[in-house]
Enzyme design. Structure first.
Site, PDB file in Angstrom:
ATOM      1  N   MET A 113       0.818  -1.261   0.222  1.00 44.31           N
ATOM      2  CA  MET A 113       0.176  -0.056   0.013  1.00 44.31           C
ATOM      3  C   MET A 113       0.930   1.228  -0.076  1.00 44.31           C
ATOM      4  O   MET A 113       1.676   1.551   0.871  1.00 44.31           O
ATOM      5  CB  MET A 113      -1.005  -0.017   0.939  1.00 44.31           C
ATOM      6  N   GLU A 114       0.797   2.166  -1.352  1.00 45.39           N
ATOM      7  CA  GLU A 114       1.532   3.183  -1.121  1.00 45.39           C
ATOM      8  C   GLU A 114       2.991   3.006  -0.944  1.00 45.39           C
ATOM      9  O   GLU A 114       3.527   3.761  -0.086  1.00 45.39           O
ATOM     10  CB  GLU A 114       0.895   4.362  -0.276  1.00 45.39           C
ATOM     11  N   ALA A 115       3.651   2.019  -1.158  1.00 43.76           N
ATOM     12  CA  ALA A 115       5.206   1.854  -1.072  1.00 43.76           C
ATOM     13  C   ALA A 115       5.761   1.233  -2.082  1.00 43.76           C
ATOM     14  O   ALA A 115       6.985   1.605  -2.001  1.00 43.76           O
ATOM     15  CB  ALA A 115       5.147   0.853   0.219  1.00 43.76           C
ATOM     16  N   ALA A 142      -1.048  -1.167  -4.737  1.00 45.23           N
ATOM     17  CA  ALA A 142      -1.559   0.114  -4.719  1.00 45.23           C
ATOM     18  C   ALA A 142      -0.945   1.110  -4.705  1.00 45.23           C
ATOM     19  O   ALA A 142       0.026   1.370  -3.714  1.00 45.23           O
ATOM     20  CB  ALA A 142      -2.800  -0.183  -3.547  1.00 45.23           C
ATOM     21  N   ASN A 144      -0.761   5.996  -5.227  1.00 52.00           N
ATOM     22  CA  ASN A 144      -1.342   6.970  -5.672  1.00 52.00           C
ATOM     23  C   ASN A 144      -0.373   8.056  -6.411  1.00 52.00           C
ATOM     24  O   ASN A 144      -0.718   9.128  -6.831  1.00 52.00           O
ATOM     25  CB  ASN A 144      -2.179   7.801  -4.761  1.00 52.00           C
TER      26      ASN A 144
END
Length: 228
Positions: A113-115, A142, A144
Site C-alpha cells: 500500500m503506497e510503498a 496500490a 497514488n
C-alpha cells in the site's frame, strides 16, 4: 538520503500514523478485495505502521502475517502497535524489497500500500514477489503516485529519495515480465476526504475545486492485481 533514513525520521515524528489515517480511505477497499482465506500467510511490503496486516487479522483471520519495511524505526513502531492490538501471529522484519527473506512458494498473498514506488529496482521487486508467492497467490499493488495522476507529479520534489512513476500500462507490462498474470487494474476513489465548496477555493494546496475532485474522486489510488 536513503529510504531507511527518510522513513526512520517519519516514524520518529509520528508520521507513520498520519500515513495510516490518510491511506485508510482507499486501503480498506483494497484489503476487502483480497481473496484471503482463514489461515493464509500474507506479506505486506513497505508495511509502515503495520495497519494492513492488523486489518486482515481482524477481518480475514489470516494465519500468519509478515510486515517488511526498510526502516528499522517503522518496523519497531509497527511491532509495538501490533502488540498493543493483541495480534501475536504478525511479525515484522527489516529488509529490502529486492531480496525478500522468504522461501519460494511460501506466501499466499502479498499487498503493498503506497510503498511500491519507493523500490530501488521495481522490476527486481516484482520478480521477488513472483518467487515467494504460491501458485494462484496474488499481489495487490496500490499506488497514488503514478503517471496518469498529474497531481502527484510534484511529490518527487518534496522527498529526498528517488521514486518510480509508472503509468498503468507500465505496471501491467512489468507484472507480466515478472511472471505475474494481470487479473484486474482499476482506480479506487477516495470518497471520504472532505472537498470544500467552490467558494472556498483557491486553498493553500489547490487552485480549483475541479482539480481536487479529479485528484481524489477520479484518480484516487491505482490498484493492479497480479496472480502467480
Amino acid at each position: 538520503m536513503s529510504v531507511s533514513d527518510e522513513f526512520d525520521a517519519w516514524a520518529a515524528d509520528g508520521r507513520d500514523k498520519g500515513m495510516e489515517e490518510r491511506h485508510w480511505h482507499t486501503a480498506k477497499h483494497v484489503l476487502s478485495r483480497m481473496p484471503v482465506e482463514a489461515g493464509d500467510t500474507v506479506l505486506d511490503l513497505g508495511t509502515g505502521s503495520g495497519y494492513p496486516l492488523r486489518a486482515l487479522a481482524d477481518t480475514k483471520d489470516i494465519g500468519r502475517g509478515y510486515g517488511l519495511d526498510g526502516a528499522p524505526e517503522m518496523a519497531r513502531n509497527a511491532r509495538e502497535y501490533t502488540r498493543e492490538a493483541g495480534h501475536d501471529n504478525i511479525g515484522f522484519v527489516v529488509g529490502e524489497f529486492g531480496s525478500l527473506p522468504f522461501e519460494e512458494n511460501s506466501i499466499d498473498h502479498v499487498v503493498t500500500m503506497e510503498a511500491f514506488y519507493y523500490s530501488s529496482d521495481p522490476h527486481e521487486t516484482l520478480r521477488e514477489v513472483a518467487r515467494v508467492l504460491r501458485p494462484g497467490g496474488t499481489l495487490h499493488c496500490a499506488v497514488n503516485y503514478y503517471e496518469e495522476n498529474v497531481h502527484s507529479h510534484e511529490w518527487q520534489e518534496n522527498i529526498a529519495i528517488d521514486m518510480t512513476r509508472w503509468d498503468a500500462g507500465e505496471y501491467r507490462s512489468a507484472f507480466r515480465e515478472a511472471g505475474l498474470a494481470v487479473a484486474t487494474q482499476d482506480n479506487i476513489a477516495d470518497g471520504e476526504i472532505e472537498i470544500p465548496p467552490a467558494a472556498r477555493f483557491p486553498t493553500d494546496d489547490w487552485e480549483s475545486r475541479e482539480a481536487m475532485v479529479e485528484r481524489y474522486r477520479t484518480y484516487g489510488t491505482l490498484l493492479t492485481v497480479g496472480v502467480a
